[in-house]
Design a protein around this motif. Structure first.
Motif, PDB file in Angstrom:
ATOM      1  N   ARG A   4       0.830  -1.196   0.000  1.00  0.00           N
ATOM      2  CA  ARG A   4       0.000   0.000   0.000  1.00  0.00           C
ATOM      3  C   ARG A   4       0.869   1.252   0.000  1.00  0.00           C
ATOM      4  O   ARG A   4       2.036   1.214   0.397  1.00  0.00           O
ATOM      5  N   THR A   5       0.277   2.350  -0.428  1.00  0.00           N
ATOM      6  CA  THR A   5       1.025   3.596  -0.515  1.00  0.00           C
ATOM      7  C   THR A   5       0.081   4.769  -0.261  1.00  0.00           C
ATOM      8  O   THR A   5      -1.144   4.629  -0.344  1.00  0.00           O
ATOM      9  N   THR A   6       0.663   5.923   0.047  1.00  0.00           N
ATOM     10  CA  THR A   6      -0.138   7.123   0.276  1.00  0.00           C
ATOM     11  C   THR A   6      -0.591   7.697  -1.052  1.00  0.00           C
ATOM     12  O   THR A   6       0.219   7.936  -1.950  1.00  0.00           O
ATOM     13  N   PHE A   7      -1.877   7.937  -1.182  1.00  0.00           N
ATOM     14  CA  PHE A   7      -2.507   8.324  -2.435  1.00  0.00           C
ATOM     15  C   PHE A   7      -2.421   9.835  -2.656  1.00  0.00           C
ATOM     16  O   PHE A   7      -3.408  10.568  -2.599  1.00  0.00           O
ATOM     17  N   GLY A   8      -1.182  10.281  -2.875  1.00  0.00           N
ATOM     18  CA  GLY A   8      -0.970  11.695  -3.117  1.00  0.00           C
ATOM     19  C   GLY A   8      -1.477  12.554  -1.977  1.00  0.00           C
ATOM     20  O   GLY A   8      -1.457  12.161  -0.808  1.00  0.00           O
ATOM     21  N   GLY A  11      -3.990  11.712   1.114  1.00  0.00           N
ATOM     22  CA  GLY A  11      -3.585  11.062   2.355  1.00  0.00           C
ATOM     23  C   GLY A  11      -4.175   9.683   2.548  1.00  0.00           C
ATOM     24  O   GLY A  11      -3.847   8.995   3.521  1.00  0.00           O
ATOM     25  N   LEU A  12      -5.034   9.241   1.626  1.00  0.00           N
ATOM     26  CA  LEU A  12      -5.614   7.901   1.729  1.00  0.00           C
ATOM     27  C   LEU A  12      -4.538   6.846   1.533  1.00  0.00           C
ATOM     28  O   LEU A  12      -3.557   7.059   0.806  1.00  0.00           O
ATOM     29  N   ASN A  13      -4.722   5.716   2.164  1.00  0.00           N
ATOM     30  CA  ASN A  13      -3.779   4.605   2.051  1.00  0.00           C
ATOM     31  C   ASN A  13      -4.366   3.587   1.078  1.00  0.00           C
ATOM     32  O   ASN A  13      -5.373   2.943   1.382  1.00  0.00           O
ATOM     33  N   VAL A  14      -3.767   3.446  -0.117  1.00  0.00           N
ATOM     34  CA  VAL A  14      -4.357   2.598  -1.145  1.00  0.00           C
ATOM     35  C   VAL A  14      -3.388   1.493  -1.573  1.00  0.00           C
ATOM     36  O   VAL A  14      -2.168   1.638  -1.515  1.00  0.00           O
ATOM     37  N   SER A  15      -3.965   0.392  -2.023  1.00  0.00           N
ATOM     38  CA  SER A  15      -3.173  -0.719  -2.539  1.00  0.00           C
ATOM     39  C   SER A  15      -2.629  -0.371  -3.921  1.00  0.00           C
ATOM     40  O   SER A  15      -3.255   0.370  -4.686  1.00  0.00           O
ATOM     41  N   ASN A  47      -7.635  -2.720  -1.914  1.00  0.00           N
ATOM     42  CA  ASN A  47      -8.617  -1.901  -1.196  1.00  0.00           C
ATOM     43  C   ASN A  47      -9.113  -0.704  -1.980  1.00  0.00           C
ATOM     44  O   ASN A  47      -9.748   0.194  -1.421  1.00  0.00           O
ATOM     45  N   LEU A  48      -8.857  -0.657  -3.290  1.00  0.00           N
ATOM     46  CA  LEU A  48      -9.388   0.434  -4.103  1.00  0.00           C
ATOM     47  C   LEU A  48     -10.307  -0.150  -5.168  1.00  0.00           C
ATOM     48  O   LEU A  48      -9.889  -0.987  -5.971  1.00  0.00           O
ATOM     49  N   LEU A  49     -11.561   0.289  -5.154  1.00  0.00           N
ATOM     50  CA  LEU A  49     -12.555  -0.144  -6.125  1.00  0.00           C
ATOM     51  C   LEU A  49     -12.931   1.051  -6.989  1.00  0.00           C
ATOM     52  O   LEU A  49     -13.349   2.091  -6.488  1.00  0.00           O
TER      53      LEU A  49
END
Length: 309
Positions: A4-8, A11-15, A47-49
């Motif tokens: 997972r990484t920070t989504f720019g 700040g969301l944490n996305v796969s 975790n991202l749809l």
């Protein structure tokens, strides 16, 4: 598990791998099969749809299957195209407001993490009313972050707009124009970046092997791959075509700094498992990435291969 990484700046944490719901909608997947794929992905850490109001029932399938797990995924949808059950002209504030309410109902949630304008033209972006309608929904708490899904000059322009926090663009072995145009702008402004069509619509297959609608989508990429004369064996990838090509393609897309999540769409649990395994291997070696970029440039020396919408 998937990294997972920070989504720019969201700040969301996305796969690093996300699920694109277009196939389950357009291919009219039954609820049981769609649910199997969605639960498999969530159980594996995806975790991202990513869906859209125009993806023919995909929002309802997601809502019916996994609304009970809502806190476990980041939910992205798209809007702006006319719908038979929503009032308003294309890109109008009325249509966008109505579409957002429709999406919330279909997805069985009280908020969307991200809502994107769905590939509108540059004139619509510059006019500002469509994006303004998303901002209004954000201020009302229906949407957490807003952005744009599209390509080429439109994507590069959208990346400079203060209210845009997320950008979704085409990026693959057969679609590299955004690497030079929109992606640098997105990185400069710390946007969350989603890469769509990350395995180039399986362009190594003849389009006649693709289901229905996807025959026309895959044709330009198929022609490009043939022109590139790209051979996985030359890059150190040896094995069955159905294994080496998708791994090479997905890992290429995940090799670019600033690309947070690569979207894959499937109705097949086995394909979902395979893509998870490829993503877990991480980016390609730099020399392999450079070689793929080189053969792309050599096959299109005049730069006519724009990103596919």
């Amino acid at each position: 598990m998937i990294e997972r990484t920070t989504f720019g700046k969201t700040g969301l944490n996305v796969s690093r791998l996300g699920f694109g719901a277009a196939p389950i909608g357009y291919l009219k997947t039954d609820e049981e099969r769609a649910g199997r794929v969605l639960h498999l992905l969530l159980d594996s850490g995806v975790n991202l749809l990513d869906t859209a109001a125009s993806y023919h029932g995909s929002e309802e399938l997601i809502g019916n299957a996994v609304a009970s797990r809502r806190e476990q995924y980041v939910l992205v949808s798209k809007c702006g195209h006319t719908l038979p059950d929503v009032k308003g002209a294309e890109w109008s504030p009325e249509l966008i407001a109505g579409t957002i309410d429709r999406s919330l109902r279909n997805l069985k949630t009280d908020r969307l993490d991200v809502m994107l304008l769905h590939s509108c033209g540059l004139d619509i972006l510059k006019k500002g009313e469509a994006l303004g309608a998303l901002v209004k929904a954000r201020e009302a708490g229906k949407v957490r972050y807003v952005g744009y899904s599209g390509d080429n000059e439109e994507a590069a322009y959208a990346a400079t707009l203060p209210d845009v926090a997320v950008l979704e663009m085409s990026l693959s072995i057969a679609d590299q124009a955004n690497i030079r145009t929109a992606l640098p702008k997105a990185r400069e402004n710390n946007l969350g970046v989603l890469a769509k069509r990350s395995i180039a619509n399986a362009a190594w297959k003849d389009p006649s092997e693709q289901p229905g609608l996807y025959q026309s989508y895959s044709r330009p990429y198929y022609d490009r791959i043939r022109a590139m004369k790209l051979n996985p064996t030359d890059l150190g990838f040896v094995g069955p075509t159905d294994g080496v090509w998708p791994e090479l393609a997905l890992r290429f897309t995940l090799s670019f700094p600033g690309v947070h999540c690569a979207i894959i769409g499937t109705t097949n649990p086995d394909n979902a498992r395979a893509n998870i395994a490829y993503a877990e291997k991480g980016p390609l070696p730099e020399d392999v990435v450079h070689k793929i970029e080189e053969v792309f440039r050599d096959a299109d020396p005049e730069g006519k291969w724009t990103a596919q919408r």
